[in-house]
Design a protein around this motif. Structure first.
Motif, PDB file in Angstrom:
ATOM      1  N   LYS A  58      -4.841  -4.630   2.268  1.00  0.00           N
ATOM      2  CA  LYS A  58      -3.614  -4.028   2.785  1.00  0.00           C
ATOM      3  C   LYS A  58      -3.247  -4.652   4.117  1.00  0.00           C
ATOM      4  CE  LYS A  58      -3.966   0.516   0.705  1.00  0.00           C
ATOM      5  NZ  LYS A  58      -3.894   1.961   0.939  1.00  0.00           N
ATOM      6  N   SER A  60      -0.492  -4.198   7.541  1.00  0.00           N
ATOM      7  CA  SER A  60       0.540  -3.420   8.230  1.00  0.00           C
ATOM      8  C   SER A  60       1.802  -4.271   8.295  1.00  0.00           C
ATOM      9  CB  SER A  60       0.071  -3.066   9.645  1.00  0.00           C
ATOM     10  OG  SER A  60       0.016  -4.245  10.440  1.00  0.00           O
ATOM     11  N   GLU A  63       1.344  -6.995  10.775  1.00  0.00           N
ATOM     12  CA  GLU A  63       0.480  -8.076  10.282  1.00  0.00           C
ATOM     13  C   GLU A  63       1.260  -9.004   9.359  1.00  0.00           C
ATOM     14  OE1 GLU A  63      -4.059  -6.395  10.029  1.00  0.00           O
ATOM     15  OE2 GLU A  63      -2.610  -5.557   8.611  1.00  0.00           O
TER      16      GLU A  63
END
Length: 78
Positions: A58, A60, A63
């Motif tokens: 995953k 963000s 990111e």
């Protein structure tokens, strides 16, 4: 696309890694990041980015933005 050895700095491996990064990041602008826009001369940096992206499940939003910015900086200036 099957890639046997990412240790080899080939255009095919660049293409494989760019496509994998785009898929993993679910890039809406993926069409703008064509693998042909990336040079084998930047192979080490592309591989490093590929390994970062491959190692996470995953991301963000910040990111993803940072990774996309980094990809943009690795593009060949054509």
């Amino acid at each position: 696309m099957e890639v046997a050895n990412l240790d080899e700095p080939t255009q095919e491996n660049v293409q494989y890694m760019i496509e994998a990064i785009k898929t993993k990041l679910r890039m809406a602008t993926g069409a703008a990041m064509q693998a042909s826009h990336f040079s084998v001369e930047r192979y080490g940096e592309i591989r490093e980015l590929y390994e970062i992206v491959s190692g996470k499940n995953k991301f963000s939003i910040s990111e993803v933005e940072a990774l996309v910015t980094e990809l943009g900086q690795l593009r060949s200036k054509a």
